[in-house]
Design an enzyme around this catalytic site. Structure first.
Site, short mmCIF file in Angstrom:
data_model
loop_
_atom_site.label_atom_id
_atom_site.label_comp_id
_atom_site.label_asym_id
_atom_site.label_seq_id
_atom_site.Cartn_x
_atom_site.Cartn_y
_atom_site.Cartn_z
N ASP A 98 47.56 42.00 35.98
CA ASP A 98 47.91 41.47 37.30
C ASP A 98 48.95 42.33 38.01
OD1 ASP A 98 49.78 40.67 35.34
OD2 ASP A 98 50.42 38.94 36.49
N GLU A 164 50.19 37.79 33.71
CA GLU A 164 51.36 38.08 32.88
C GLU A 164 52.63 37.80 33.67
OE1 GLU A 164 54.75 40.13 31.25
OE2 GLU A 164 53.79 40.70 33.14
#
Length: 179
Positions: A98, A164
């Site tokens: 991400d 994350e």
């Protein structure tokens, strides 16, 4: 590229190779790809739980290598499973996929110009923490190891984790869902 080499060397030591592999050519062949993947992922970042195109890219690559692929793990995560030709332990390697709600301010030819909605506002999106690099390196490690499957004792799991940086408000995501 040095991280790719280090990770692979550590992995080979961890899962007990049947013989000492000569990986120099494999590294050289994948190095340019890793750089290209990193730049493409950097230029096209996606926020937590929205990593749809990144996950598609990862899954397509792993599939092309003959690695078993699970998609949709923890929403947009991808897990690749490479079984060596000999029995042995399971080793997992993880990369986060991400990006952050941050506007990129530089002149790189591959800088992000992506914007998205975050907490009700339009914001820039970029890989400010190196997740683009982590993802590209792990894709490269998967390629090198898939070419050396005959030397691997055990199984390697390639874990590409979404969110994350944290799931958006009201959503679940990240490491706990991957487990």
């Amino acid at each position: 590229m040095k991280k790719l080499i280090l990770i692979t060397v550590l992995l080979f030591g961890s899962i007990s190779m049947a013989q000492e592999p000569n990986l120099t050519n494999d590294y050289k062949l994948v190095e340019k790809k890793v750089i290209e993947w990193r730049r493409e992922i950097h230029q096209n970042p996606e926020l937590s739980n929205r990593e749809f195109k990144t996950a598609e890219k990862i899954a397509a690559h792993l599939n092309s290598l003959g690695i078993a692929v699970q998609t949709g793990v923890a929403h947009t995560g991808v897990v690749g499973i490479l079984k060596g030709n000999q029995p042995g332990k399971v080793v997992a390697l993880r990369a986060d996929i991400d990006a952050l709600p941050v506007t990129e301010r530089n002149n790189l030819e591959f800088k992000s110009t992506v914007s998205s909605e975050f907490l009700g506002e339009q914001v820039g999106v970029m890989h400010a923490c190196g997740h683009d690099t982590h993802t590209a390196i792990l894709m490269g490690v998967a390629e090198v190891l898939s070419k050396n499957k005959d030397k691997i004792k055990g199984t390697v799991k390639f874990i590409f984790q979404p969110a994350e940086e944290g799931a958006p408000p009201g959503e679940e995501g990240g490491a706990l869902l991957m487990v």
